[in-house]
Design a protein around this motif. Structure first.
Motif, PDB file in Angstrom:
ATOM      1  N   VAL A  82      72.246   7.250 -25.243  1.00  0.00           N
ATOM      2  CA  VAL A  82      72.216   5.893 -24.377  1.00  0.00           C
ATOM      3  C   VAL A  82      72.542   6.226 -23.144  1.00  0.00           C
ATOM      4  CG1 VAL A  82      72.189   4.713 -26.699  1.00  0.00           C
ATOM      5  CG2 VAL A  82      74.377   5.109 -25.153  1.00  0.00           C
ATOM      6  N   THR A  83      72.191   5.108 -22.125  1.00  0.00           N
ATOM      7  CA  THR A  83      72.655   5.005 -20.775  1.00  0.00           C
ATOM      8  C   THR A  83      73.348   3.787 -20.520  1.00  0.00           C
ATOM      9  OG1 THR A  83      70.708   3.975 -20.162  1.00  0.00           O
ATOM     10  CG2 THR A  83      70.546   6.477 -20.138  1.00  0.00           C
ATOM     11  N   ALA A  84      74.113   4.005 -19.528  1.00  0.00           N
ATOM     12  CA  ALA A  84      74.943   2.920 -19.227  1.00  0.00           C
ATOM     13  C   ALA A  84      74.004   1.707 -18.803  1.00  0.00           C
ATOM     14  CB  ALA A  84      75.920   3.152 -17.781  1.00  0.00           C
ATOM     15  N   SER A  85      72.935   1.651 -18.307  1.00  0.00           N
ATOM     16  CA  SER A  85      71.985   0.783 -17.878  1.00  0.00           C
ATOM     17  C   SER A  85      71.642   0.163 -19.235  1.00  0.00           C
ATOM     18  CB  SER A  85      70.821   1.218 -17.128  1.00  0.00           C
ATOM     19  OG  SER A  85      70.250   2.275 -17.805  1.00  0.00           O
ATOM     20  N   GLN A  86      71.262   0.879 -20.380  1.00  0.00           N
ATOM     21  CA  GLN A  86      70.963   0.403 -21.666  1.00  0.00           C
ATOM     22  C   GLN A  86      72.174  -0.527 -22.012  1.00  0.00           C
ATOM     23  OE1 GLN A  86      69.876   4.159 -23.587  1.00  0.00           O
ATOM     24  NE2 GLN A  86      67.891   3.214 -24.120  1.00  0.00           N
ATOM     25  N   LEU A  87      73.504  -0.018 -22.132  1.00  0.00           N
ATOM     26  CA  LEU A  87      74.439  -0.806 -22.793  1.00  0.00           C
ATOM     27  C   LEU A  87      74.564  -2.011 -22.029  1.00  0.00           C
ATOM     28  CD1 LEU A  87      77.099   2.050 -22.933  1.00  0.00           C
ATOM     29  CD2 LEU A  87      75.701   1.210 -24.616  1.00  0.00           C
ATOM     30  N   GLU A  88      74.367  -2.336 -20.426  1.00  0.00           N
ATOM     31  CA  GLU A  88      74.382  -3.323 -20.052  1.00  0.00           C
ATOM     32  C   GLU A  88      73.103  -4.179 -20.153  1.00  0.00           C
ATOM     33  OE1 GLU A  88      75.970  -6.340 -17.872  1.00  0.00           O
ATOM     34  OE2 GLU A  88      77.144  -4.347 -18.573  1.00  0.00           O
ATOM     35  N   SER A  89      72.210  -3.688 -20.455  1.00  0.00           N
ATOM     36  CA  SER A  89      70.912  -4.562 -20.776  1.00  0.00           C
ATOM     37  C   SER A  89      71.088  -5.199 -22.251  1.00  0.00           C
ATOM     38  CB  SER A  89      69.654  -3.622 -20.836  1.00  0.00           C
ATOM     39  OG  SER A  89      68.582  -4.479 -21.348  1.00  0.00           O
ATOM     40  N   LEU A 141      75.128  -7.019 -27.664  1.00  0.00           N
ATOM     41  CA  LEU A 141      76.303  -6.063 -27.972  1.00  0.00           C
ATOM     42  C   LEU A 141      77.605  -6.731 -27.202  1.00  0.00           C
ATOM     43  CD1 LEU A 141      76.929  -2.876 -28.203  1.00  0.00           C
ATOM     44  CD2 LEU A 141      76.691  -2.559 -25.667  1.00  0.00           C
ATOM     45  N   PRO A 142      78.424  -6.496 -28.103  1.00  0.00           N
ATOM     46  CA  PRO A 142      79.807  -7.384 -27.504  1.00  0.00           C
ATOM     47  C   PRO A 142      80.284  -6.505 -26.219  1.00  0.00           C
ATOM     48  CG  PRO A 142      80.008  -6.649 -29.654  1.00  0.00           C
ATOM     49  CD  PRO A 142      78.738  -5.940 -29.113  1.00  0.00           C
ATOM     50  N   ARG A 143      80.867  -7.537 -25.330  1.00  0.00           N
ATOM     51  CA  ARG A 143      81.688  -6.855 -23.943  1.00  0.00           C
ATOM     52  C   ARG A 143      82.924  -6.325 -24.546  1.00  0.00           C
ATOM     53  NH1 ARG A 143      79.086  -7.376 -19.557  1.00  0.00           N
ATOM     54  NH2 ARG A 143      77.290  -8.944 -19.384  1.00  0.00           N
ATOM     55  N   HIS A 144      83.424  -5.237 -23.578  1.00  0.00           N
ATOM     56  CA  HIS A 144      84.702  -4.725 -23.933  1.00  0.00           C
ATOM     57  C   HIS A 144      85.783  -5.651 -23.724  1.00  0.00           C
ATOM     58  CE1 HIS A 144      82.978  -0.706 -24.030  1.00  0.00           C
ATOM     59  NE2 HIS A 144      82.398  -0.914 -22.699  1.00  0.00           N
ATOM     60  N   ARG A 145      86.781  -5.618 -24.800  1.00  0.00           N
ATOM     61  CA  ARG A 145      87.999  -6.373 -24.376  1.00  0.00           C
ATOM     62  C   ARG A 145      89.130  -5.894 -23.381  1.00  0.00           C
ATOM     63  NH1 ARG A 145      89.691  -7.264 -30.890  1.00  0.00           N
ATOM     64  NH2 ARG A 145      87.988  -8.552 -31.718  1.00  0.00           N
ATOM     65  N   ARG A 146      89.283  -6.724 -22.625  1.00  0.00           N
ATOM     66  CA  ARG A 146      90.019  -6.169 -21.362  1.00  0.00           C
ATOM     67  C   ARG A 146      91.407  -6.912 -21.151  1.00  0.00           C
ATOM     68  NH1 ARG A 146      86.331  -3.884 -18.032  1.00  0.00           N
ATOM     69  NH2 ARG A 146      87.644  -3.648 -16.397  1.00  0.00           N
ATOM     70  N   ARG A 147      92.129  -6.468 -20.689  1.00  0.00           N
ATOM     71  CA  ARG A 147      93.873  -6.708 -20.632  1.00  0.00           C
ATOM     72  C   ARG A 147      94.075  -6.885 -19.256  1.00  0.00           C
ATOM     73  NH1 ARG A 147      98.247  -4.166 -19.528  1.00  0.00           N
ATOM     74  NH2 ARG A 147      97.469  -1.945 -19.817  1.00  0.00           N
TER      75      ARG A 147
END
Length: 397
Positions: free
Chosen positions: A19-26, A33-39
């Motif tokens: 997979v590519t980063a652009s696919q993940l964002e798409s 796809l859930p977004r990453h949990r950020r602190r």
């Protein structure tokens, strides 16, 4: 590319998934796809992802498996939904659920384009047009509905194979084309179709193992006021599968999947009995329960061992019906009484010995020169309701 996405991509690469980063964002923008949990790092200092959530990784892996280039994402979502409902093998990671809103969207999209839904909509469009409209409905419905010859009884098939005889093909009963009478009843009303024609339709479906004559007696009695009345309005309401999917709650959609996956297992056991699957008391009891309820012909219509995503959508809509849910519960009760479906009496090796026995039986059959076939006229449709679709099959149950 964020460090968190880089970690996801590396994890998937280790599994042979690209997979590519652009696919993940798409996929995130689509809500898949859930977004990453950020602190948060404090005022003005931004945020950071400490640990990549396994749900993000497993969701991306599911999408990578099912969403191939050129394929509509809604078909991939349906495959993912079924995969998430499958039993988890020991040591395996459970596949996370796709967003239910995306599942509902995919179901509606597929069912709206299905032959059955289009036929129902056409039936409603000819209401009030008289004999000419009814004739047009029968012509269109008969052309679109697939031919049906009836399933070969797996018990008789097994007996024929063991005896070295030709696989029997049941004589044709009421053709599946008789179901167009039901479609006409949905569109123009049951009174216009008549009880005799509807009796043919119910017999063709195979409900309860009743004959045309049985249905004709019951429907005729209801028509004359001599028996319980028939709520034809309920039939018309439930025929609209799109409306059923839209009405269903999230929990009901998940329950429909449970019913579909479970019925597919029971149907597979029944069909594979004809292909010399080693028999056990637990399997025999399940088959007997299905026979007592007269449900094999109906299962043969609404269940496939390895359905395409488009079939999955239609089957899921059908499994919203309490009728199929009740059948599933009855079979699960029987299964709970004797769950050793893959344990041969007197064989301590359990499922391993069961599998070896089956393979040995099939090899012996092959070496004897007898094919598992009914001859040149054999129809694979008699074994399972698997219709060609987009060439993609979900994991077998």
């Amino acid at each position: 590319m964020s460090p968190a996405d880089r970690r996801v991509i590396r994890e998937l690469e280790a599994r042979g998934l690209v997979v590519t980063a652009s696919q993940l964002e798409s996929w995130r923008r689509m809500g898949l796809l859930p977004r990453h949990r950020r602190r948060g790092l404090g005022r003005g200092r931004g945020s950071v992802v400490d640990v990549v959530d396994p749900v993000v990784v497993e969701s991306a892996a599911a999408l990578a498996r099912h969403l191939r280039q050129g394929r509509d994402r809604r078909l991939a979502v349906l495959e993912w939904f079924v995969e998430a409902g499958m039993p988890v093998l020991p040591g395996a990671v459970r596949v996370p659920e796709p967003p239910v809103a995306c599942v509902r969207e995919a179901l509606v999209w597929v069912v709206e384009r299905s032959v059955s839904q289009r036929v129902v909509e056409f039936a409603r469009s000819v209401a009030g047009t008289g004999e000419e409209g009814l004739d047009a409905l029968y012509e269109v419905s008969g052309r679109l509905m697939r031919p049906y010859r009836g399933a070969a009884d797996p018990v008789l098939v097994r007996a024929a194979l063991e005896a070295g005889e030709d696989v029997p093909v049941e004589a044709e009963g009421p053709g599946f084309g008789s179901v167009v009478h039901l479609i006409a009843a949905i569109g123009v009303g049951a009174q216009e179709v008549g009880s005799d024609a509807l009796a043919e339709a119910f017999a063709a479906i195979g409900m309860f193992g009743l004959t045309v004559e049985d249905w004709a007696r019951m429907l005729g009695a209801a028509e004359r006021g001599e028996g319980p009345p028939v709520d034809w309005g309920l039939l018309q309401q439930n025929a609209d599968m799109v409306a059923q999917v839209l009405r269903a709650s999230d929990e009901e959609l998940v329950r429909a999947r449970e019913v579909l996956v479970g019925l597919r297992m029971f149907y597979a056991l029944y069909v594979l009995h004809g292909l010399l699957l080693p028999d056990t008391p637990a399997q025999a009891a399940l088959r007997q329960r299905i026979d007592d309820l007269g449900m094999f012909p109906l299962l043969d219509q609404v269940i496939a061992i390895s359905p395409s995503p488009r079939q999955v959508a239609e089957f899921l809509a059908l499994c919203l019906e309490p009728f199929l849910g009740n059948l599933y519960e009855a079979l699960m009760e029987q299964f709970a009484q004797d769950p050793d479906i893959f344990s041969l009496p007197g064989d301590a090796t359990g499922p391993v010995g069961f599998g070896e026995t089956w393979m040995r039986t099939v090899r012996e059959l092959s070496s004897s020169g007898r094919a598992v076939s009914g001859g040149e006229d054999d129809d694979p449709g008699e074994w399972a309701s698997v219709q060609p679709d987009d060439g993609v099959a979900s994991q077998p149950g």
